[in-house]
Design a protein around this motif. Structure first.
Motif, PDB file in Angstrom:
ATOM      1  N   ALA A 107       0.834  -1.200   0.000  1.00 19.28           N
ATOM      2  CA  ALA A 107       0.000   0.000   0.000  1.00 19.28           C
ATOM      3  C   ALA A 107       0.867   1.248   0.000  1.00 19.28           C
ATOM      4  CB  ALA A 107      -0.915  -0.001   1.229  1.00 19.28           C
ATOM      5  N   PHE A 108       0.251   2.355  -0.408  1.00 29.57           N
ATOM      6  CA  PHE A 108       0.885   3.650  -0.207  1.00 29.57           C
ATOM      7  C   PHE A 108      -0.177   4.661   0.198  1.00 29.57           C
ATOM      8  CE2 PHE A 108      -0.043   3.965  -4.811  1.00 29.57           C
ATOM      9  CZ  PHE A 108      -0.640   5.217  -4.890  1.00 29.57           C
ATOM     10  N   THR A 109       0.253   5.672   0.918  1.00 32.95           N
ATOM     11  CA  THR A 109      -0.642   6.724   1.394  1.00 32.95           C
ATOM     12  C   THR A 109      -0.112   8.074   0.940  1.00 32.95           C
ATOM     13  OG1 THR A 109      -1.268   5.447   3.347  1.00 32.95           O
ATOM     14  CG2 THR A 109      -1.654   7.807   3.441  1.00 32.95           C
ATOM     15  N   ILE A 110      -1.018   8.925   0.442  1.00 33.62           N
ATOM     16  CA  ILE A 110      -0.665  10.279   0.018  1.00 33.62           C
ATOM     17  C   ILE A 110      -1.264  11.264   1.016  1.00 33.62           C
ATOM     18  CG2 ILE A 110      -0.663  11.925  -1.882  1.00 33.62           C
ATOM     19  CD1 ILE A 110      -1.517   9.690  -3.728  1.00 33.62           C
ATOM     20  N   PHE A 111      -0.443  12.222   1.466  1.00 33.46           N
ATOM     21  CA  PHE A 111      -0.866  13.240   2.430  1.00 33.46           C
ATOM     22  C   PHE A 111      -0.832  14.614   1.760  1.00 33.46           C
ATOM     23  CE2 PHE A 111       1.048   9.760   4.691  1.00 33.46           C
ATOM     24  CZ  PHE A 111       0.275   9.589   5.831  1.00 33.46           C
ATOM     25  N   ASP A 112      -1.898  15.400   1.972  1.00 29.93           N
ATOM     26  CA  ASP A 112      -1.832  16.773   1.485  1.00 29.93           C
ATOM     27  C   ASP A 112      -1.261  17.673   2.573  1.00 29.93           C
ATOM     28  OD1 ASP A 112      -3.827  17.384   3.295  1.00 29.93           O
ATOM     29  OD2 ASP A 112      -5.402  17.663   1.808  1.00 29.93           O
ATOM     30  N   GLU A 113      -1.223  18.962   2.294  1.00 33.39           N
ATOM     31  CA  GLU A 113      -0.580  19.900   3.221  1.00 33.39           C
ATOM     32  C   GLU A 113      -1.327  20.016   4.539  1.00 33.39           C
ATOM     33  OE1 GLU A 113      -2.661  23.840   1.173  1.00 33.39           O
ATOM     34  OE2 GLU A 113      -0.493  23.538   1.068  1.00 33.39           O
ATOM     35  N   ASN A 114      -2.595  19.610   4.550  1.00 29.90           N
ATOM     36  CA  ASN A 114      -3.387  19.666   5.780  1.00 29.90           C
ATOM     37  C   ASN A 114      -3.338  18.353   6.569  1.00 29.90           C
ATOM     38  OD1 ASN A 114      -4.370  22.331   5.253  1.00 29.90           O
ATOM     39  ND2 ASN A 114      -5.795  21.427   3.753  1.00 29.90           N
ATOM     40  N   GLY A 115      -2.586  17.387   6.047  1.00 26.70           N
ATOM     41  CA  GLY A 115      -2.478  16.105   6.724  1.00 26.70           C
ATOM     42  C   GLY A 115      -3.564  15.116   6.360  1.00 26.70           C
ATOM     43  N   GLU A 116      -4.525  15.531   5.528  1.00 28.06           N
ATOM     44  CA  GLU A 116      -5.550  14.596   5.072  1.00 28.06           C
ATOM     45  C   GLU A 116      -4.918  13.636   4.072  1.00 28.06           C
ATOM     46  OE1 GLU A 116      -8.368  17.372   3.662  1.00 28.06           O
ATOM     47  OE2 GLU A 116      -9.387  17.578   5.593  1.00 28.06           O
ATOM     48  N   HIS A 117      -5.431  12.418   4.023  1.00 24.84           N
ATOM     49  CA  HIS A 117      -4.720  11.424   3.231  1.00 24.84           C
ATOM     50  C   HIS A 117      -5.657  10.417   2.575  1.00 24.84           C
ATOM     51  CE1 HIS A 117      -5.051   9.821   7.368  1.00 24.84           C
ATOM     52  NE2 HIS A 117      -5.248   8.649   6.766  1.00 24.84           N
ATOM     53  N   LEU A 118      -5.133   9.776   1.551  1.00 27.63           N
ATOM     54  CA  LEU A 118      -5.795   8.675   0.849  1.00 27.63           C
ATOM     55  C   LEU A 118      -4.835   7.492   0.834  1.00 27.63           C
ATOM     56  CD1 LEU A 118      -7.221  10.617  -2.227  1.00 27.63           C
ATOM     57  CD2 LEU A 118      -8.561   9.643  -0.359  1.00 27.63           C
ATOM     58  N   THR A 119      -5.366   6.311   1.093  1.00 25.39           N
ATOM     59  CA  THR A 119      -4.546   5.108   1.116  1.00 25.39           C
ATOM     60  C   THR A 119      -4.968   4.169  -0.014  1.00 25.39           C
ATOM     61  OG1 THR A 119      -4.181   5.235   3.497  1.00 25.39           O
ATOM     62  CG2 THR A 119      -3.881   3.087   2.474  1.00 25.39           C
ATOM     63  N   TYR A 120      -3.981   3.684  -0.772  1.00 28.21           N
ATOM     64  CA  TYR A 120      -4.212   2.809  -1.918  1.00 28.21           C
ATOM     65  C   TYR A 120      -3.570   1.444  -1.656  1.00 28.21           C
ATOM     66  CZ  TYR A 120      -5.676   6.974  -4.437  1.00 28.21           C
ATOM     67  OH  TYR A 120      -6.349   8.100  -4.821  1.00 28.21           O
ATOM     68  N   ARG A 121      -4.322   0.387  -1.938  1.00 33.96           N
ATOM     69  CA  ARG A 121      -3.809  -0.970  -1.783  1.00 33.96           C
ATOM     70  C   ARG A 121      -3.382  -1.524  -3.136  1.00 33.96           C
ATOM     71  NH1 ARG A 121      -8.119  -4.385   1.690  1.00 33.96           N
ATOM     72  NH2 ARG A 121      -8.032  -5.466  -0.312  1.00 33.96           N
ATOM     73  N   TYR A 122      -2.342  -2.324  -3.122  1.00 33.45           N
ATOM     74  CA  TYR A 122      -1.851  -2.944  -4.354  1.00 33.45           C
ATOM     75  C   TYR A 122      -2.730  -4.134  -4.732  1.00 33.45           C
ATOM     76  CZ  TYR A 122       1.115  -5.465  -7.626  1.00 33.45           C
ATOM     77  OH  TYR A 122       1.599  -6.116  -8.735  1.00 33.45           O
ATOM     78  N   CYS A 123      -3.062  -4.234  -6.037  1.00 38.78           N
ATOM     79  CA  CYS A 123      -3.867  -5.348  -6.547  1.00 38.78           C
ATOM     80  C   CYS A 123      -2.993  -6.204  -7.459  1.00 38.78           C
ATOM     81  CB  CYS A 123      -5.065  -4.848  -7.344  1.00 38.78           C
ATOM     82  SG  CYS A 123      -6.206  -3.840  -6.396  1.00 38.78           S
ATOM     83  N   ALA A 124      -2.695  -7.397  -7.029  1.00 36.64           N
ATOM     84  CA  ALA A 124      -1.869  -8.278  -7.850  1.00 36.64           C
ATOM     85  C   ALA A 124      -2.647  -8.811  -9.040  1.00 36.64           C
ATOM     86  CB  ALA A 124      -1.346  -9.442  -7.004  1.00 36.64           C
ATOM     87  N   ASN A 125      -3.978  -8.945  -8.899  1.00 39.10           N
ATOM     88  CA  ASN A 125      -4.804  -9.519  -9.968  1.00 39.10           C
ATOM     89  C   ASN A 125      -5.966  -8.603 -10.294  1.00 39.10           C
ATOM     90  OD1 ASN A 125      -3.362 -12.093 -10.069  1.00 39.10           O
ATOM     91  ND2 ASN A 125      -4.304 -12.497  -8.075  1.00 39.10           N
ATOM     92  N   ASP A 126      -6.265  -8.508 -11.576  1.00 35.97           N
ATOM     93  CA  ASP A 126      -7.466  -7.808 -12.009  1.00 35.97           C
ATOM     94  C   ASP A 126      -8.593  -8.832 -12.105  1.00 35.97           C
ATOM     95  OD1 ASP A 126      -8.352  -5.042 -13.525  1.00 35.97           O
ATOM     96  OD2 ASP A 126      -9.394  -6.804 -14.305  1.00 35.97           O
ATOM     97  N   LEU A 127      -9.739  -8.528 -11.489  1.00 36.11           N
ATOM     98  CA  LEU A 127     -10.823  -9.500 -11.358  1.00 36.11           C
ATOM     99  C   LEU A 127     -11.933  -9.308 -12.387  1.00 36.11           C
ATOM    100  CD1 LEU A 127     -11.096  -9.557  -7.460  1.00 36.11           C
ATOM    101  CD2 LEU A 127      -9.784 -11.075  -8.952  1.00 36.11           C
ATOM    102  N   ALA A 128     -11.666  -8.543 -13.446  1.00 30.80           N
ATOM    103  CA  ALA A 128     -12.709  -8.263 -14.431  1.00 30.80           C
ATOM    104  C   ALA A 128     -13.263  -9.524 -15.071  1.00 30.80           C
ATOM    105  CB  ALA A 128     -12.170  -7.317 -15.501  1.00 30.80           C
TER     106      ALA A 128
END
Length: 415
Positions: A107-128
């Protein structure tokens, strides 16, 4: 990259190339190149916001997501990382820059200047590809203890869903019993409806149980007047879109009853007292188990079902012709007893034909159990099954007692 300002509190420790040392050592900054670690599909699912990022080795990125019901698809852009800074620029001008932390391959997390953040998980497989097919949920949809749903995903990006009383927070009413667009990116499944698109995180488990493949989906919602994030999960079993009936026999195992409403009065139904204004399915389940209800298919165009109406008499059975079109089955009971009713219902089998689901909406319930009641009374000498007026009165009694009801009977292959 869209921005949403209600986030889960999540702490991730940076683990890719960040140096750690004791207080005595010199704190030299080590420059890290994350470009290779970011290649792949990453997904974020939070209340009111979801996004899938597909990142290429050349720094290209494609974003698909939903924010507060608004859907965007395939927005192209570029991603650049310098040490612990990430910059995302998109063709629609919705750009983002902030500090990020990463656990490689996780996973990785992105923080803006206000400390708010979004977290993304890695997907090894596409389930389409894995979701394509027909799925049935009868373990209870969110907010409804015993709801029942059938979803069919086509490979052309269209889905249909049949349910009776799904809570609107989980499934907007515009999704039910109509064709809806959908798209799967990584482990996110987007249900696309103007102004009210929703997203579920999915987990696909081949042969997850003895009856076959399992698809589990999870959504996050913020209930009204609450800041507490609610996670809702439901599980679906893959079923076949064509039926293989001939030679199979099934024993009754359980019932799911939803959307029930009726007359607030006790009526006698096959020796059991029912009140459809208060019915929760328990008595119906008890009745069918007591009667040792079974169905079998002597041929592809006939059904045989039997019940032990009496402990002292053999179990009577009825064989009736059936017509099958896809998953729709019509039991032609009028061919056996001219006074009886034909029944339209929907049937589903698992991958190995070990489980059979029989779904009956209101009109099917009335006719199906009306037929059972008439045969029951005939066996006990309480009615002349050739008496059209008397038989009609039986169906009318049930019809008058039931306003709405949806029933799913689950049968297991006889051993």
């Amino acid at each position: 990259m869209k921005k949403y300002f209600k986030f889960m509190i999540l702490a991730l420790v940076a683990m890719c190339g960040f140096a750690s040392c004791s207080e005595e050592c010199e704190h030299n900054f080590i420059e890290v190149d994350y470009s290779k670690d970011l290649v792949g599909t990453w997904t974020c699912l939070e209340a009111g916001y979801a996004e899938a990022l597909v990142i290429s080795a050349d720094g290209k990125v494609v974003s698909t997501g939903v924010e507060n019901g608004e859907y965007w698809d395939g927005v192209k852009g570029n991603i650049k990382t310098v040490n612990n800074k990430m910059t995302l620029t998109f063709g629609d001008g919705d750009n983002y820059e902030g500090r990020f932390e990463m656990i490689c391959g996780e996973a990785f997390t992105i923080f803006d200047e206000n400390g708010e953040h979004l977290t993304y998980r890695y997907c090894a497989n596409d389930l389409a590809d894995e979701v394509v097919g027909m799925w049935v949920c009868n373990d209870g949809l969110p907010g409804e203890e015993k709801d029942f749903a059938i979803i069919t995903y086509s490979d052309n990006g269209k889905m249909t869903m049949t349910t009776q009383k799904a809570p609107e927070a989980f499934i907007p009413v515009d999704f039910v019993n109509v064709v809806v667009d959908y798209k799967v990116v990584g482990d996110l499944k987007f249900h696309i409806v103007p102004n009210q698109s929703t997203v579920a995180r999915i987990v696909y488990t081949p042969n997850g149980i003895s009856f076959g493949d399992i698809l589990t989906q999870t959504i996050h919602i913020l209930p009204e007047n609450s800041n507490d994030l609610v996670e809702i999960t439901s599980t679906f079993l893959r079923v076949k879109e064509t039926l293989a009936l001939e030679g199979n026999k099934y024993d009754y195992i359980k019932t799911f009853v939803t959307n029930v409403d009726g007359l607030d009065k006790d009526i006698n139904f096959m020796g059991f007292e029912f009140n459809f204004a208060k019915m929760d399915g328990v008595k119906l389940d008890k009745m069918l188990k007591t009667l040792l209800f079974t169905v079998e298919f002597p041929a592809a165009d006939s059904i045989k079902y039997s019940c032990h109406y009496s402990t002292t008499a053999p179990a009577p059975s009825v064989v009736a012709p059936i017509e099958v079109e896809g998953n729709k089955m019509t039991i032609k009971m009028s061919k056996v007893y001219p006074t009886a009713k034909d029944v339209d219902l929907y049937t589903f089998q698992d991958a190995d034909n070990c489980q059979l689901h029989m779904y009956l909406p209101t009109y099917s319930f009335i006719n199906f159990f009306g037929n059972m009641q008439v045969v029951f009374m005939s066996q006990l000498g309480q009615i002349d099954i050739t008496d059209e007026v008397a038989v009609k009165a039986v169906y009318d009694d049930i019809d008058n007692a039931v306003n709405t009801i949806n029933v799913s009977l689950v049968m297991e292959k006889a051993k």
